[in-house]
Design a protein around this motif. Sequence first.
Motif, PDB file in Angstrom:
ATOM      1  N   GLY A   2       0.587  -1.232  -0.063  1.00 62.40           N
ATOM      2  CA  GLY A   2      -0.326  -0.038  -0.304  1.00 62.40           C
ATOM      3  C   GLY A   2       1.217   1.219  -0.118  1.00 62.40           C
ATOM      4  N   SER A   3       0.236   2.488   0.099  1.00 67.13           N
ATOM      5  CA  SER A   3       1.006   3.355   0.546  1.00 67.13           C
ATOM      6  C   SER A   3       0.830   4.990   1.372  1.00 67.13           C
ATOM      7  CB  SER A   3       1.385   4.046  -1.050  1.00 67.13           C
ATOM      8  OG  SER A   3      -0.043   4.322  -1.431  1.00 67.13           O
ATOM      9  N   VAL A   4       0.923   6.069   1.154  1.00 67.25           N
ATOM     10  CA  VAL A   4       0.349   7.098   1.595  1.00 67.25           C
ATOM     11  C   VAL A   4       0.899   7.999   0.957  1.00 67.25           C
ATOM     12  CG1 VAL A   4       2.281   7.201   3.203  1.00 67.25           C
ATOM     13  CG2 VAL A   4       0.161   8.222   4.572  1.00 67.25           C
ATOM     14  N   THR A   5      -0.012   9.516   0.914  1.00 69.53           N
ATOM     15  CA  THR A   5       0.390  10.168   0.456  1.00 69.53           C
ATOM     16  C   THR A   5       0.539  11.307   0.594  1.00 69.53           C
ATOM     17  OG1 THR A   5      -0.287   9.064  -1.975  1.00 69.53           O
ATOM     18  CG2 THR A   5      -0.009  11.595  -1.804  1.00 69.53           C
ATOM     19  N   ARG A   6       0.413  12.387   1.214  1.00 66.36           N
ATOM     20  CA  ARG A   6       0.238  13.312   1.789  1.00 66.36           C
ATOM     21  C   ARG A   6       1.086  15.087   0.845  1.00 66.36           C
ATOM     22  NH1 ARG A   6      -2.415  11.071   3.991  1.00 66.36           N
ATOM     23  NH2 ARG A   6      -2.622  10.515   6.278  1.00 66.36           N
ATOM     24  N   THR A   7       0.258  16.120   1.091  1.00 65.08           N
ATOM     25  CA  THR A   7       0.550  17.260  -0.102  1.00 65.08           C
ATOM     26  C   THR A   7       0.939  18.038   0.249  1.00 65.08           C
ATOM     27  OG1 THR A   7      -2.236  18.015  -0.675  1.00 65.08           O
ATOM     28  CG2 THR A   7      -1.092  16.038  -2.226  1.00 65.08           C
ATOM     29  N   ALA A   8       1.336  19.253  -0.299  1.00 62.77           N
ATOM     30  CA  ALA A   8       2.074  20.510   0.960  1.00 62.77           C
ATOM     31  C   ALA A   8       1.531  21.503  -0.262  1.00 62.77           C
ATOM     32  CB  ALA A   8       3.339  20.731   1.253  1.00 62.77           C
ATOM     33  N   THR A   9       1.182  22.969   0.059  1.00 61.59           N
ATOM     34  CA  THR A   9       1.538  23.969  -0.735  1.00 61.59           C
ATOM     35  C   THR A   9       2.249  25.202  -0.516  1.00 61.59           C
ATOM     36  OG1 THR A   9      -1.227  23.743  -1.549  1.00 61.59           O
ATOM     37  CG2 THR A   9      -0.269  25.932  -1.744  1.00 61.59           C
ATOM     38  N   PHE A  10       2.536  25.266  -1.483  1.00 62.60           N
ATOM     39  CA  PHE A  10       3.739  26.672  -1.232  1.00 62.60           C
ATOM     40  C   PHE A  10       3.987  27.500  -1.715  1.00 62.60           C
ATOM     41  CE2 PHE A  10       6.053  22.396  -0.764  1.00 62.60           C
ATOM     42  CZ  PHE A  10       6.226  21.867   0.593  1.00 62.60           C
ATOM     43  N   ALA A  11       4.531  28.925  -1.263  1.00 62.12           N
ATOM     44  CA  ALA A  11       4.539  30.125  -1.928  1.00 62.12           C
ATOM     45  C   ALA A  11       5.246  30.759  -3.157  1.00 62.12           C
ATOM     46  CB  ALA A  11       3.944  31.020  -1.080  1.00 62.12           C
ATOM     47  N   ALA A  12       6.424  29.607  -2.508  1.00 58.99           N
ATOM     48  CA  ALA A  12       7.506  29.366  -3.395  1.00 58.99           C
ATOM     49  C   ALA A  12       6.878  28.294  -4.532  1.00 58.99           C
ATOM     50  CB  ALA A  12       8.483  28.742  -3.048  1.00 58.99           C
ATOM     51  N   SER A  13       7.851  29.698  -6.410  1.00 53.64           N
ATOM     52  CA  SER A  13       7.563  28.512  -7.336  1.00 53.64           C
ATOM     53  C   SER A  13       7.715  27.217  -7.249  1.00 53.64           C
ATOM     54  CB  SER A  13       8.990  29.442  -8.406  1.00 53.64           C
ATOM     55  OG  SER A  13      10.181  28.462  -8.583  1.00 53.64           O
ATOM     56  N   ARG A 101       4.752   7.683   0.052  1.00 60.04           N
ATOM     57  CA  ARG A 101       5.504   6.839   0.630  1.00 60.04           C
ATOM     58  C   ARG A 101       5.036   5.304  -0.267  1.00 60.04           C
ATOM     59  NH1 ARG A 101       7.530   3.290   3.243  1.00 60.04           N
ATOM     60  NH2 ARG A 101       9.363   3.725   5.022  1.00 60.04           N
ATOM     61  N   ILE A 102       5.563   4.133  -0.632  1.00 62.86           N
ATOM     62  CA  ILE A 102       4.942   3.210  -0.826  1.00 62.86           C
ATOM     63  C   ILE A 102       5.633   2.698   0.424  1.00 62.86           C
ATOM     64  CG2 ILE A 102       5.430   0.841  -2.440  1.00 62.86           C
ATOM     65  CD1 ILE A 102       5.697   3.585  -4.559  1.00 62.86           C
ATOM     66  N   PHE A 103       4.611   1.017   1.258  1.00 62.62           N
ATOM     67  CA  PHE A 103       5.254   0.587   1.572  1.00 62.62           C
ATOM     68  C   PHE A 103       6.016  -0.925   1.533  1.00 62.62           C
ATOM     69  CE2 PHE A 103       0.170   0.630   3.753  1.00 62.62           C
ATOM     70  CZ  PHE A 103       0.398   2.085   3.934  1.00 62.62           C
ATOM     71  N   GLY A 104       7.212  -0.662   2.677  1.00 66.91           N
ATOM     72  CA  GLY A 104       8.144  -1.166   2.420  1.00 66.91           C
ATOM     73  C   GLY A 104       8.133  -2.878   2.735  1.00 66.91           C
ATOM     74  N   HIS A 105       8.710  -3.750   2.610  1.00 62.68           N
ATOM     75  CA  HIS A 105       8.764  -4.969   3.176  1.00 62.68           C
ATOM     76  C   HIS A 105       8.761  -4.689   4.971  1.00 62.68           C
ATOM     77  CE1 HIS A 105       9.132  -9.551   3.616  1.00 62.68           C
ATOM     78  NE2 HIS A 105       9.539  -8.740   4.817  1.00 62.68           N
ATOM     79  N   GLY A 106       7.226  -5.782   5.533  1.00 66.59           N
ATOM     80  CA  GLY A 106       6.318  -5.769   6.251  1.00 66.59           C
ATOM     81  C   GLY A 106       6.119  -4.322   7.026  1.00 66.59           C
ATOM     82  N   GLU A 107       5.621  -3.533   6.128  1.00 61.01           N
ATOM     83  CA  GLU A 107       4.325  -2.509   6.541  1.00 61.01           C
ATOM     84  C   GLU A 107       3.208  -2.676   6.114  1.00 61.01           C
ATOM     85  OE1 GLU A 107       8.172   1.593   6.628  1.00 61.01           O
ATOM     86  OE2 GLU A 107       7.161   1.214   4.326  1.00 61.01           O
ATOM     87  N   SER A 108       2.612  -1.625   6.636  1.00 54.82           N
ATOM     88  CA  SER A 108       1.245  -2.437   6.165  1.00 54.82           C
ATOM     89  C   SER A 108       0.184  -0.553   6.634  1.00 54.82           C
ATOM     90  CB  SER A 108       0.815  -3.788   6.847  1.00 54.82           C
ATOM     91  OG  SER A 108       0.614  -2.841   8.485  1.00 54.82           O
ATOM     92  N   GLU A 109      -1.161  -1.420   6.618  1.00 56.28           N
ATOM     93  CA  GLU A 109      -2.519  -0.605   7.169  1.00 56.28           C
ATOM     94  C   GLU A 109      -1.609   0.450   7.922  1.00 56.28           C
ATOM     95  OE1 GLU A 109      -3.751   1.908   4.597  1.00 56.28           O
ATOM     96  OE2 GLU A 109      -3.594   0.636   2.539  1.00 56.28           O
ATOM     97  N   ALA A 110      -1.434  -0.991   9.031  1.00 57.65           N
ATOM     98  CA  ALA A 110      -1.083  -0.394  10.649  1.00 57.65           C
ATOM     99  C   ALA A 110      -0.218   0.514  10.538  1.00 57.65           C
ATOM    100  CB  ALA A 110      -0.817  -1.333  11.437  1.00 57.65           C
ATOM    101  N   ASP A 111       0.750   1.107   9.799  1.00 59.32           N
ATOM    102  CA  ASP A 111       2.045   2.004   9.523  1.00 59.32           C
ATOM    103  C   ASP A 111       1.913   3.432   8.977  1.00 59.32           C
ATOM    104  OD1 ASP A 111       4.118   0.103  11.162  1.00 59.32           O
ATOM    105  OD2 ASP A 111       4.054  -1.147   9.360  1.00 59.32           O
ATOM    106  N   ALA A 112       0.698   3.215   8.105  1.00 53.63           N
ATOM    107  CA  ALA A 112       0.029   4.359   7.450  1.00 53.63           C
ATOM    108  C   ALA A 112      -0.323   5.775   8.508  1.00 53.63           C
ATOM    109  CB  ALA A 112      -1.301   4.435   6.820  1.00 53.63           C
TER     110      ALA A 112
END
Length: 130
Positions: A2-13, A101-112
Amino acid sequence: MGSVTRTATFAASADAVYAVISDARRLTGWCADFALKVTEDGDDWTVETSIGPVHLELEADPAARTVDLRVTHDIDGGADHRARTRVLENAEGGSEYVYTRIFGHGESEADATALADVIEIRLKALAASL
């Protein structure tokens, strides 16, 4: 997997953000929880971390403003962590940064939640460095 995604907005170009995230040497500024020191290792990088040295592959595409990261090591059974990132221009002249961030070996939704918290800390540090 699985994976977890986050986004951010910046004033910088988008170009300014890309210049920071595509330079492995600048990880010590915005990923200080991870990167204590970064040294070039041929086409890749060695990152000194709190658990010891790890190998970093950084693949950057300036035209698409993407940066793909892969961290591997053999410490405590080893790890293979991957992240896919992209910087986009927004309508106000700033930028949007998407970090997956894509889950690595041994990581799961519990680590999200823990992984998302780490990403949020790094995005705040990135904002402060721009």
